[in-house]
Design a protein around this motif. Structure first.
Motif, short mmCIF file in Angstrom:
data_model
loop_
_atom_site.label_atom_id
_atom_site.label_comp_id
_atom_site.label_asym_id
_atom_site.label_seq_id
_atom_site.Cartn_x
_atom_site.Cartn_y
_atom_site.Cartn_z
N ALA A 143 0.89 -1.18 0.06
CA ALA A 143 0.00 0.04 0.01
C ALA A 143 0.79 1.43 0.07
N GLN A 144 1.87 1.24 0.68
CA GLN A 144 2.78 2.18 0.83
C GLN A 144 3.63 2.47 -0.68
N GLY A 145 3.83 1.27 -1.36
CA GLY A 145 4.10 1.56 -2.65
C GLY A 145 3.32 2.32 -3.44
N VAL A 146 1.88 1.98 -3.47
CA VAL A 146 0.85 2.77 -4.07
C VAL A 146 1.05 4.25 -3.83
N LEU A 147 1.04 4.69 -2.40
CA LEU A 147 1.20 5.88 -2.02
C LEU A 147 2.40 6.62 -2.54
N ASP A 218 -14.29 2.34 -3.42
CA ASP A 218 -13.57 3.48 -4.14
C ASP A 218 -12.77 2.80 -5.14
N ARG A 219 -11.65 3.25 -5.40
CA ARG A 219 -10.74 2.83 -6.41
C ARG A 219 -10.06 1.53 -5.90
N LEU A 220 -10.03 0.61 -6.80
CA LEU A 220 -9.23 -0.54 -6.51
C LEU A 220 -7.76 -0.59 -7.36
N PHE A 221 -6.89 -0.66 -6.40
CA PHE A 221 -5.46 -0.71 -7.02
C PHE A 221 -4.79 -2.08 -7.10
N LEU A 222 -4.52 -2.57 -8.16
CA LEU A 222 -3.85 -3.86 -8.52
C LEU A 222 -2.43 -3.80 -8.41
N VAL A 223 -1.79 -4.57 -7.75
CA VAL A 223 -0.31 -4.79 -7.49
C VAL A 223 -0.02 -6.05 -7.81
N HIS A 246 1.57 1.32 -15.82
CA HIS A 246 1.06 2.09 -14.80
C HIS A 246 0.01 3.14 -14.77
N GLU A 247 -0.96 2.95 -14.10
CA GLU A 247 -2.35 3.81 -14.32
C GLU A 247 -3.23 3.42 -15.32
N TYR A 248 -2.93 2.35 -15.82
CA TYR A 248 -3.98 1.79 -16.78
C TYR A 248 -5.05 1.56 -16.27
N ARG A 249 -6.25 1.80 -16.58
CA ARG A 249 -7.52 1.71 -16.13
C ARG A 249 -8.31 0.52 -16.54
N ALA A 305 -7.48 0.55 -10.94
CA ALA A 305 -6.18 1.14 -11.62
C ALA A 305 -5.00 0.03 -11.46
N ILE A 306 -4.17 0.05 -12.46
CA ILE A 306 -3.01 -0.93 -12.53
C ILE A 306 -1.81 -0.03 -11.74
N SER A 307 -1.32 -0.66 -10.71
CA SER A 307 -0.10 -0.09 -10.17
C SER A 307 1.09 -0.87 -10.33
N SER A 308 2.14 -0.18 -11.02
CA SER A 308 3.41 -0.65 -11.36
C SER A 308 4.41 -0.95 -9.94
N TYR A 309 3.81 0.05 -9.02
CA TYR A 309 4.61 0.17 -7.69
C TYR A 309 3.80 -0.67 -6.83
N GLY A 310 4.91 -1.22 -5.90
CA GLY A 310 4.36 -2.05 -4.93
C GLY A 310 5.02 -2.21 -3.94
#
Length: 515
Positions: A143-147, A218-223, A246-249, A305-310
């Motif tokens: 989650a911190q990676g997403v932040l 809310d938004r779902l971030f996928l890591v 990254h940020e692909y929806r 949203a896809i997150s390349s950060y994890g």
């Protein structure tokens, strides 16, 4: 006030660049290693600490967790490969001058009966201390990676590995509730009862997770690698032109359609090759699809949203002081790029102040992109003049920048393209332009041409250029130049000013200020 837009007296609207501060520069090169169930990866971050570049990134597929559910032990072959990978990474770190590597191990090592023995072998052979973290800590770091990429975000972060799947809620830059589960694809391979038994297990586990996490719409971030692989297939299915994960929806409907597309695709090898997915990863994708479909059905997110950060980025975020965490990753990265590559570092701030009157009514998110464009306006000057415009567009749209939606990447890329050319037609990027509407394209063109003209008044970073006055209702553009800037207003500068006025559909007048 939002930390991203809090005004600072010494740096204007976006504050002073903290990468110049010694405490931030201490993070200039940081190495982290993630020992996962599928892979062992080394990432060395370099650059502006708030939005680091990937100085080095290497992954070795080891499958440490393969067969763990049946044997209770780490996969012997995977264990040998992982130890070899860590020996290599430790030697690479020495060559890069890193004082230390931060190493964490996740589900496979924490669940295996010989996990502690493996960590002891690593420390004996390499001197590296492996920190084995539990599922809730893994969720927190992810989650911190997403932040790191989305400061101040809110929603649900879902990180899938080979042997586990973690959930964490984020709100206002804070990680809240966290849960872990055994829904990793490697674990699901061992569930008894075939697909029916697996479906029942996934459903029951997801219901438990929902009871613990509460309503999360809310938004779902996928890591995680399996989610990114599904994302690549979704891009392929849609014919999506910008191949940036990254940020692909995705929408819930798109998730269902892509899962059906994968299930119906008899030739997985051809699909794997077309999407650029490794064979090891592709073998896990169908199982990951079953989890994702149930995840979306259970939590009903409004946006995905896809997150390349994890987890690796979360380990870097862990080392940042809060004042650095609160900064805008895009602006900090652009400032670093200007300081490193521009011919006159600091001129971007002056350029922004000069053209800002053209965008007084722009919302804050747009002004943020305008600021970024001004900071980047000169960083590609070394490119060949015939290709400079396209290089700028390509860099902006595909660079590893946090805090940018795909549409914002295109806006920024078009603005920088128009910094060097009046026309955008005729490039091989034209299919990407359709990711933004016509009005936004024109706004990017105006920004680019304003920077193109402003660059003609290049003196020094503290110069008094003059000012624009823009009357949008009357369609009148007035340029008031300072006396010391008048000699710079030659034929080429006048032609660029007229081109800007044409894009604004405005009449232009030029005056000299008294001082």
């Amino acid at each position: 006030m939002n930390a991203l837009v809090e005004p600072h007296h010494d740096g204007g609207l976006f504050g002073r660049p903290l990468f110049e501060d010694p405490s931030a520069r201490a993070l200039a090169r940081v190495g982290v290693v993630d020992v996962g169930s599928n892979s062992v990866r080394l990432v060395v971050f370099d650059g502006a600490a708030r939005s680091p570049a990937y100085f080095y990134n290497e992954k070795i597929m080891c499958a440490l967790g393969a067969g763990l559910s049946d044997t209770g032990h780490l996969n012997p072959t995977g264990r040998t490969r992982a130890l070899g990978a860590l020996r290599r990474f430790q030697r690479l770190a020495m060559g890069m001058g890193l004082s230390d590597l931060t190493v964490v191990a996740t589900a496979a090592v924490r669940d295996a009966s010989d996990g502690a023995d493996f960590c002891a072998d690593v420390e004996r052979d390499t001197g590296l201390f492996v920190r084995t973290i539990d599922g809730r800590e893994e969720a927190r770091l992810s989650a911190q990676g997403v932040l790191l990429g989305w400061p101040g975000s809110y929603g649900l972060v879902c990180d899938i590995g080979g042997s586990s799947m973690e959930l964490a809620e984020i709100s206002g830059g804070i990680v809240g509730r966290r849960e872990t589960s055994d829904l990793g694809p490697l674990k699901l391979q061992t569930v008894k009862g075939g697909k029916k038994g697996r479906t029942a297990h996934i459903k029951a586990t997801m219901e438990r997770l929902q009871a613990a996490m509460g309503t999360q719409r809310d938004r779902l971030f996928l890591v995680g690698g399996s989610w990114r692989a599904i994302c690549k297939v979704d891009m392929h299915r849609r014919g999506y032109p910008l191949q940036v994960l990254h940020e692909y929806r995705m929408t819930p409907k798109a998730v269902r359609q892509t899962a059906k597309f994968i299930a119906a695709h008899e030739d997985h090898e051809a699909l794997r090759s077309a999407c650029g997915i490794s064979s090891t990863r592709m073998a896990l994708v169908p199982l990951a699809c079953e989890v994702l479909v149930r995840l979306v059905k259970t939590f009903k997110p409004k946006d995905i949203a896809i997150s390349s950060y994890g987890i690796r980025e979360g380990m870097l975020y862990e080392q940042m002081p809060q004042r650095l965490r609160d900064r805008d990753p895009l602006i900090e990265a652009c400032r670093f790029a200007e300081a490193k590559d521009a011919r006159m570092p600091g001129f971007g701030k002056l350029l922004y102040a000069f053209i800002e009157p053209l965008f007084k009514s722009a919302p804050q998110p747009r002004k943020r992109l305008i600021k970024a464009a001004c900071l980047l306006h000169d960083v590609s000057w070394r490119a060949h003049p015939d290709y400079r415009a396209e290089v700028c567009f390509d860099n902006a749209t595909r660079a590893n920048l946090g805090g940018l939606k795909h549409s914002e990447r295109i806006f920024l890329g078009l603005a920088l393209l128009h910094r060097y050319t009046n026309k955008r037609e005729g490039t091989h990027f034209e299919e990407l332009y359709d990711l933004i509407d016509e009005k936004t394209k024109v706004e990017a063109e105006v920004l680019g041409k304003a920077m193109r003209f402003g660059a003609m008044l290049w003196m020094d970073k503290d110069a008094n250029l003059g000012e624009f006055r823009w009357y949008p209702k009357k369609k009148q553009l007035e340029l008031r130049l300072a006396p010391n800037a008048m000699p710079l207003f030659g034929e080429v500068a006048e032609a660029r000013l007229n081109s800007l006025a044409a894009s604004l559909q405005a009449e232009v007048t030029v005056k000299q200020r008294k001082r």
